[in-house]
Design a protein around this motif. Structure first.
Motif, PDB file in Angstrom:
ATOM      1  N   ASP A  35       0.821  -1.212   0.000  1.00 56.89           N
ATOM      2  CA  ASP A  35       0.000   0.000   0.000  1.00 56.89           C
ATOM      3  C   ASP A  35       0.855   1.263   0.000  1.00 56.89           C
ATOM      4  OD1 ASP A  35      -2.355  -1.453  -0.066  1.00 56.89           O
ATOM      5  OD2 ASP A  35      -2.681  -1.336   2.105  1.00 56.89           O
ATOM      6  N   GLU A  36       1.945   1.245   0.763  1.00 53.50           N
ATOM      7  CA  GLU A  36       2.826   2.412   0.820  1.00 53.50           C
ATOM      8  C   GLU A  36       3.504   2.637  -0.533  1.00 53.50           C
ATOM      9  OE1 GLU A  36       4.621   5.786   2.267  1.00 53.50           O
ATOM     10  OE2 GLU A  36       3.009   4.617   3.173  1.00 53.50           O
ATOM     11  N   MET A  37       3.965   1.565  -1.172  1.00 51.76           N
ATOM     12  CA  MET A  37       4.587   1.699  -2.489  1.00 51.76           C
ATOM     13  C   MET A  37       3.579   2.177  -3.532  1.00 51.76           C
ATOM     14  SD  MET A  37       7.742   1.332  -2.163  1.00 51.76           S
ATOM     15  CE  MET A  37       8.076   1.520  -3.896  1.00 51.76           C
ATOM     16  N   ALA A  38       2.364   1.685  -3.452  1.00 55.68           N
ATOM     17  CA  ALA A  38       1.322   2.140  -4.384  1.00 55.68           C
ATOM     18  C   ALA A  38       1.123   3.645  -4.245  1.00 55.68           C
ATOM     19  CB  ALA A  38       0.019   1.389  -4.135  1.00 55.68           C
ATOM     20  N   LYS A  39       1.104   4.110  -3.010  1.00 53.08           N
ATOM     21  CA  LYS A  39       0.926   5.541  -2.751  1.00 53.08           C
ATOM     22  C   LYS A  39       2.121   6.347  -3.265  1.00 53.08           C
ATOM     23  CE  LYS A  39       0.125   8.726   1.068  1.00 53.08           C
ATOM     24  NZ  LYS A  39      -0.022   8.852   2.527  1.00 53.08           N
ATOM     25  N   ILE A  40       3.336   5.883  -2.958  1.00 51.86           N
ATOM     26  CA  ILE A  40       4.557   6.583  -3.379  1.00 51.86           C
ATOM     27  C   ILE A  40       4.644   6.660  -4.901  1.00 51.86           C
ATOM     28  CG2 ILE A  40       7.089   6.352  -3.490  1.00 51.86           C
ATOM     29  CD1 ILE A  40       6.927   5.238  -0.598  1.00 51.86           C
ATOM     30  N   LEU A  41       4.291   5.571  -5.577  1.00 51.12           N
ATOM     31  CA  LEU A  41       4.412   5.510  -7.031  1.00 51.12           C
ATOM     32  C   LEU A  41       3.210   6.087  -7.765  1.00 51.12           C
ATOM     33  CD1 LEU A  41       6.025   1.973  -7.300  1.00 51.12           C
ATOM     34  CD2 LEU A  41       7.163   4.189  -7.603  1.00 51.12           C
ATOM     35  N   GLY A  42       2.202   6.521  -7.011  1.00 53.05           N
ATOM     36  CA  GLY A  42       1.052   7.179  -7.627  1.00 53.05           C
ATOM     37  C   GLY A  42      -0.003   6.247  -8.196  1.00 53.05           C
ATOM     38  N   TYR A  43       0.002   5.001  -7.762  1.00 55.11           N
ATOM     39  CA  TYR A  43      -1.042   4.077  -8.223  1.00 55.11           C
ATOM     40  C   TYR A  43      -2.356   4.403  -7.522  1.00 55.11           C
ATOM     41  CZ  TYR A  43       2.184   1.009 -10.682  1.00 55.11           C
ATOM     42  OH  TYR A  43       3.090   0.493 -11.569  1.00 55.11           O
ATOM     43  N   PRO A  44      -3.472   4.282  -8.217  1.00 55.18           N
ATOM     44  CA  PRO A  44      -4.759   4.567  -7.595  1.00 55.18           C
ATOM     45  C   PRO A  44      -5.187   3.500  -6.588  1.00 55.18           C
ATOM     46  CG  PRO A  44      -5.095   3.820  -9.845  1.00 55.18           C
ATOM     47  CD  PRO A  44      -3.614   3.977  -9.640  1.00 55.18           C
ATOM     48  N   ASN A  45      -4.583   2.306  -6.708  1.00 50.48           N
ATOM     49  CA  ASN A  45      -4.933   1.219  -5.777  1.00 50.48           C
ATOM     50  C   ASN A  45      -3.847   0.151  -5.820  1.00 50.48           C
ATOM     51  OD1 ASN A  45      -5.571  -0.680  -8.001  1.00 50.48           O
ATOM     52  ND2 ASN A  45      -7.263   0.742  -8.348  1.00 50.48           N
ATOM     53  N   ARG A  46      -3.885  -0.745  -4.848  1.00 49.49           N
ATOM     54  CA  ARG A  46      -2.862  -1.791  -4.762  1.00 49.49           C
ATOM     55  C   ARG A  46      -2.982  -2.798  -5.901  1.00 49.49           C
ATOM     56  NH1 ARG A  46      -5.967  -4.438   0.150  1.00 49.49           N
ATOM     57  NH2 ARG A  46      -4.970  -2.808   1.336  1.00 49.49           N
ATOM     58  N   SER A  47      -4.178  -3.024  -6.393  1.00 49.87           N
ATOM     59  CA  SER A  47      -4.358  -3.996  -7.481  1.00 49.87           C
ATOM     60  C   SER A  47      -3.558  -3.614  -8.712  1.00 49.87           C
ATOM     61  CB  SER A  47      -5.834  -4.124  -7.855  1.00 49.87           C
ATOM     62  OG  SER A  47      -6.567  -4.695  -6.811  1.00 49.87           O
ATOM     63  N   ASP A  48      -3.565  -2.333  -9.053  1.00 53.11           N
ATOM     64  CA  ASP A  48      -2.810  -1.879 -10.223  1.00 53.11           C
ATOM     65  C   ASP A  48      -1.309  -2.077 -10.023  1.00 53.11           C
ATOM     66  OD1 ASP A  48      -5.167  -1.205 -11.466  1.00 53.11           O
ATOM     67  OD2 ASP A  48      -4.960   0.948 -11.125  1.00 53.11           O
ATOM     68  N   LEU A  49      -0.823  -1.789  -8.820  1.00 54.58           N
ATOM     69  CA  LEU A  49       0.596  -1.996  -8.516  1.00 54.58           C
ATOM     70  C   LEU A  49       0.947  -3.475  -8.625  1.00 54.58           C
ATOM     71  CD1 LEU A  49       3.403  -1.108  -7.436  1.00 54.58           C
ATOM     72  CD2 LEU A  49       2.488  -1.509  -5.158  1.00 54.58           C
ATOM     73  N   ILE A  50       0.144  -4.320  -8.034  1.00 59.30           N
ATOM     74  CA  ILE A  50       0.410  -5.761  -8.061  1.00 59.30           C
ATOM     75  C   ILE A  50       0.368  -6.280  -9.499  1.00 59.30           C
ATOM     76  CG2 ILE A  50      -0.490  -8.022  -7.369  1.00 59.30           C
ATOM     77  CD1 ILE A  50      -1.362  -6.601  -4.703  1.00 59.30           C
ATOM     78  N   ARG A  51      -0.600  -5.849 -10.267  1.00 57.88           N
ATOM     79  CA  ARG A  51      -0.693  -6.278 -11.671  1.00 57.88           C
ATOM     80  C   ARG A  51       0.562  -5.880 -12.442  1.00 57.88           C
ATOM     81  NH1 ARG A  51      -4.527  -3.248 -13.290  1.00 57.88           N
ATOM     82  NH2 ARG A  51      -6.201  -4.534 -12.487  1.00 57.88           N
ATOM     83  N   ASP A  52       0.999  -4.614 -12.290  1.00 57.45           N
ATOM     84  CA  ASP A  52       2.199  -4.155 -12.992  1.00 57.45           C
ATOM     85  C   ASP A  52       3.446  -4.907 -12.524  1.00 57.45           C
ATOM     86  OD1 ASP A  52       0.717  -2.410 -14.494  1.00 57.45           O
ATOM     87  OD2 ASP A  52       1.446  -0.596 -13.482  1.00 57.45           O
ATOM     88  N   ALA A  53       3.517  -5.215 -11.236  1.00 56.10           N
ATOM     89  CA  ALA A  53       4.666  -5.959 -10.708  1.00 56.10           C
ATOM     90  C   ALA A  53       4.705  -7.370 -11.299  1.00 56.10           C
ATOM     91  CB  ALA A  53       4.599  -6.021  -9.181  1.00 56.10           C
ATOM     92  N   ILE A  54       3.562  -7.995 -11.426  1.00 59.40           N
ATOM     93  CA  ILE A  54       3.503  -9.336 -12.020  1.00 59.40           C
ATOM     94  C   ILE A  54       3.923  -9.275 -13.488  1.00 59.40           C
ATOM     95  CG2 ILE A  54       1.945 -11.200 -12.717  1.00 59.40           C
ATOM     96  CD1 ILE A  54       0.370 -10.611 -10.099  1.00 59.40           C
ATOM     97  N   ILE A  55       3.422  -8.300 -14.214  1.00 59.79           N
ATOM     98  CA  ILE A  55       3.784  -8.139 -15.627  1.00 59.79           C
ATOM     99  C   ILE A  55       5.295  -7.939 -15.767  1.00 59.79           C
ATOM    100  CG2 ILE A  55       3.585  -6.607 -17.638  1.00 59.79           C
ATOM    101  CD1 ILE A  55       0.648  -6.100 -16.667  1.00 59.79           C
ATOM    102  N   ALA A  56       5.866  -7.068 -14.947  1.00 59.51           N
ATOM    103  CA  ALA A  56       7.301  -6.802 -15.011  1.00 59.51           C
ATOM    104  C   ALA A  56       8.102  -8.055 -14.675  1.00 59.51           C
ATOM    105  CB  ALA A  56       7.672  -5.661 -14.063  1.00 59.51           C
ATOM    106  N   TYR A  57       7.654  -8.817 -13.706  1.00 58.92           N
ATOM    107  CA  TYR A  57       8.372 -10.029 -13.313  1.00 58.92           C
ATOM    108  C   TYR A  57       8.305 -11.083 -14.421  1.00 58.92           C
ATOM    109  CZ  TYR A  57      10.161 -13.824 -10.456  1.00 58.92           C
ATOM    110  OH  TYR A  57      10.925 -14.857  -9.973  1.00 58.92           O
ATOM    111  N   ILE A  58       7.171 -11.228 -15.050  1.00 63.29           N
ATOM    112  CA  ILE A  58       7.039 -12.181 -16.159  1.00 63.29           C
ATOM    113  C   ILE A  58       7.958 -11.772 -17.308  1.00 63.29           C
ATOM    114  CG2 ILE A  58       5.471 -13.009 -17.964  1.00 63.29           C
ATOM    115  CD1 ILE A  58       3.256 -13.023 -15.784  1.00 63.29           C
ATOM    116  N   GLN A  59       8.002 -10.484 -17.621  1.00 57.52           N
ATOM    117  CA  GLN A  59       8.897 -10.006 -18.680  1.00 57.52           C
ATOM    118  C   GLN A  59      10.356 -10.283 -18.317  1.00 57.52           C
ATOM    119  OE1 GLN A  59       7.617  -5.928 -19.028  1.00 57.52           O
ATOM    120  NE2 GLN A  59       6.126  -6.421 -20.615  1.00 57.52           N
ATOM    121  N   TYR A  60      10.704 -10.076 -17.055  1.00 60.26           N
ATOM    122  CA  TYR A  60      12.055 -10.357 -16.567  1.00 60.26           C
ATOM    123  C   TYR A  60      12.391 -11.838 -16.738  1.00 60.26           C
ATOM    124  CZ  TYR A  60      15.610 -11.378 -13.027  1.00 60.26           C
ATOM    125  OH  TYR A  60      16.717 -11.835 -12.369  1.00 60.26           O
TER     126      TYR A  60
END
Length: 72
Positions: A35-60
């Motif tokens: 939740d703190e990272m979502a706030k710092i990075l400007g995400y509107p909610n934790r779901s969007d942060l988690i989704r982007d993190a999963i996408i980035a990890y899969i690409q990695y």
């Protein structure tokens, strides 16, 4: 068809066409960090942060797989 759209330098939107809801468990302390990272990075909610993190990890992981394939 999956489409990825760049919204800003560090924000991408993944259009899956049909969105599915999943659930999983996280420890309370870790969820606070998310939740703190979502706030710092400007995400509107934790779901969007988690989704982007999963996408980035899969690409990695795909890039690692490509590198391993090149070595063989």
């Amino acid at each position: 068809m999956v489409a990825i759209r760049k919204l800003s330098d560090n924000t991408f939107e993944l259009d899956l066409g049909e969105v599915k809801t999943i659930s999983f468990k996280l420890e309370e302390d870790f969820l606070r960090e998310v939740d703190e990272m979502a706030k710092i990075l400007g995400y509107p909610n934790r779901s969007d942060l988690i989704r982007d993190a999963i996408i980035a990890y899969i690409q990695y992981l795909k890039e690692l797989e490509k590198e391993e394939t090149r070595k063989v």
